[in-house]
Enzyme design. Structure first.
Site, PDB file in Angstrom:
ATOM      1  N   SER A 106       0.810  -1.213   0.000  1.00 16.19           N
ATOM      2  CA  SER A 106       0.000   0.000   0.000  1.00 16.19           C
ATOM      3  C   SER A 106       0.846   1.268   0.000  1.00 16.19           C
ATOM      4  CB  SER A 106      -0.955  -0.041   1.205  1.00 16.19           C
ATOM      5  OG  SER A 106      -1.881   1.003   1.170  1.00 16.19           O
ATOM      6  N   ASP A 245      -2.235   6.637  -3.477  1.00 18.01           N
ATOM      7  CA  ASP A 245      -1.088   5.970  -2.865  1.00 18.01           C
ATOM      8  C   ASP A 245      -0.643   4.828  -3.764  1.00 18.01           C
ATOM      9  OD1 ASP A 245      -3.196   4.225  -2.368  1.00 18.01           O
ATOM     10  OD2 ASP A 245      -2.415   3.601  -0.428  1.00 18.01           O
ATOM     11  N   ASP A 247      -1.019   1.636  -4.039  1.00 18.66           N
ATOM     12  CA  ASP A 247      -1.948   0.662  -4.627  1.00 18.66           C
ATOM     13  C   ASP A 247      -3.278   1.299  -4.984  1.00 18.66           C
ATOM     14  OD1 ASP A 247      -2.866   0.950  -1.999  1.00 18.66           O
ATOM     15  OD2 ASP A 247      -3.475  -1.150  -1.833  1.00 18.66           O
ATOM     16  N   ASP A 249      -5.747   2.810  -3.461  1.00 13.86           N
ATOM     17  CA  ASP A 249      -7.018   2.725  -2.732  1.00 13.86           C
ATOM     18  C   ASP A 249      -7.208   3.899  -1.782  1.00 13.86           C
ATOM     19  OD1 ASP A 249      -5.168   2.002  -0.802  1.00 13.86           O
ATOM     20  OD2 ASP A 249      -6.182   0.146  -0.204  1.00 13.86           O
TER      21      ASP A 249
END
Length: 448
Positions: A106, A245, A247, A249
């Site tokens: 992430s 960010d 990833d 999400d």
């Protein structure tokens, strides 16, 4: 049974340090595959799993290991390469697969990595299913007979499919013509996706954070380091900046004046737009960290508000329990269950832009009555034997501060899920008051 490997958002850690190692990832793929096999009846054939990843250099290694484990368990694997976490959730559901796996850490830097799973319907796995996988990890690693090994296929059109999905969440009667947008993909999973979504809806797009090299993900770019996005918006005289960010999400947004809007403010803006459009809005779910000013502002517009534990999976659980659609975290995880099954930074940005296109009111103007309370967070490393929940002196200090603050502040004490650290958060109208109160409480905790 407590989970040994899974945290609030999958399994995560430093690459090369157990469990983020190739051997563990192969065993994890095998264990997850065994659990999936038991839950798939013979009528529907062999289970299939989608594997996506972000742009970390370690993704190649972990992808190969995870793929091998699934194949050894007799699970077919579909590889889609770098793609946002919510893209894996969407494609798993759209392709009618048994599960999806995302190799990502992430918002962390490239030295870390991890794995999180989605169910067949695009939800995060339940605690119960994660426990089943952990139980299977304790069993010996074996391999199905050669004729039953899982096959592997690359899904070449994954990015295109997900781009079309994102665009479908934006109303057909609107477009983004006339808007100049800065899109920061954090050198992450959306580097080849996010800009296309906004451009194809009509915006002029200036892309930054779209040159991944395997080691620069989230490095002074993206939602966790939005300063470059702010500077680019001001320099290019753009209408908005969109910072994702690694990833994709999470979302932070910037307006034309360079003001940054966090997840709490964006959550309120979306609720306000729903009310202005007379759309159904039963309530909003935030977390224990959601700013008190947002709760007060929602009360003013007569929108019920509830707090879940920190973590988007807990926001999702509460939304489902209440039958509500909108929720999110301060960090920028925003959920719209009428659009998607999980938090999606691109979809969230489109919902904010939809509201702007409808009413042409600046974000800062819409937030004029929402003055965020200062929040002070102290991370206190304590002795492992210390039972903070039973400490009456600590409880007394907390109650004293809460009585002093009344309705104008909050106190939250919670333990880290990965280390002996207590997080003491105090929210108040005045920052100095919050700092003094947080230190007063923290001084009661025996240091390690």
């Amino acid at each position: 049974m407590n989970r040994k490997y899974f945290g609030t958002d999958g399994i995560r850690g430093e690459v090369g340090t157990y469990p983020i190692t190739p051997d563990f990832m192969m065993r994890l793929g095998y264990a997850a595959g065994r659990v999936l096999s038991k839950k798939t009846d013979a009528i529907h054939g062999r289970p299939g799993v989608l594997i996506g990843k972000d742009t970390r250099i370690s993704g190649y290694m972990l992808e190969a290991a995870l793929e091998a484990g699934f194949s050894a368990a007799g699970i077919d694997v579909f590889l889609c390469g770098p793609i946002p976490t919510p893209g894996v959730a969407y494609l798993t559901r759209a392709l009618r697969l048994s599960a999806g796996a995302v190799i990502s850490a992430s918002h962390n830097l490239f030295q870390d990595n991890g794995v999180k799973f989605f169910s067949a319907v695009g939800d995060k796995l339940s605690d119960a299913m994660e426990r089943e996988i952990e139980a299977e990890l304790e069993e010996p690693f074996q391999c199905v007979p050669s004729a039953q090994l899982g096959k592997v296929k690359r899904l070449d059109d994954a990015a295109g499919r997900y781009i079309e999905f994102c665009k479908s969440t934006f109303p057909n009667d609107l477009d983004l013509h006339g808007l100049k947008l800065v899109v920061d993909s954090a050198h992450g999973a959306a580097y080849h996706i996010a800009s296309h979504v906004f451009h194809e809806l009509g915006a002029e797009v200036i892309s930054i954070g779209n040159q991944p090299n395997g080691q620069n993900i989230n490095d002074h770019v993206g939602a966790t380091s939005p300063q470059l996005c702010v500077e680019t918006v001001l320099r290019e005289k753009a209408h908005f900046g969109i910072a994702l960010d690694g990833d994709a999400d999470r979302l932070q947004m910037v307006d034309h004046e360079g003001r940054l809007f966090n997840g709490d403010e964006l959550l309120y803006l979306i609720a306000l737009h729903q009310k202005d459009q007379n759309q159904p809005l039963d309530g909003v779910v935030g977390t224990l960290m959601t700013n008190l000013a947002v709760e007060h502002a929602l009360q003013k517009i007569q929108v019920p508000f509830e707090r879940a534990a920190v973590g988007d999976r807990y926001v999702l659980e509460m939304l489902k329990a209440k039958g509500w659609k909108i929720g999110g975290e301060s960090s920028g995880h925003l959920l719209f269950l009428d659009k998607h099954t999980t938090g999606d930074g691109i979809v969230a940005a489109l919902q904010i832009l939809m509201g702007y296109c409808r009413n042409k009111v600046d974000l800062s103007q819409s937030l004029a009555d929402v003055k965020l309370f200062p929040q002070v967070m102290l991370n206190i490393r304590y002795k492992r034997e210390y039972d903070w929940k039973s400490d009456e002196s600590l409880k007394a200090r907390q109650e004293l501060i809460e009585k002093e603050l009344g309705s104008t502040g909050r106190v939250l004490i919670r333990a880290s899920g990965t280390e002996p650290v207590l997080r003491v958060m105090v929210e108040a109208l005045d920052r100095l008051q919050a700092e003094k109160a947080a230190k007063y409480i923290a001084n009661e905790i025996p240091l390690a």
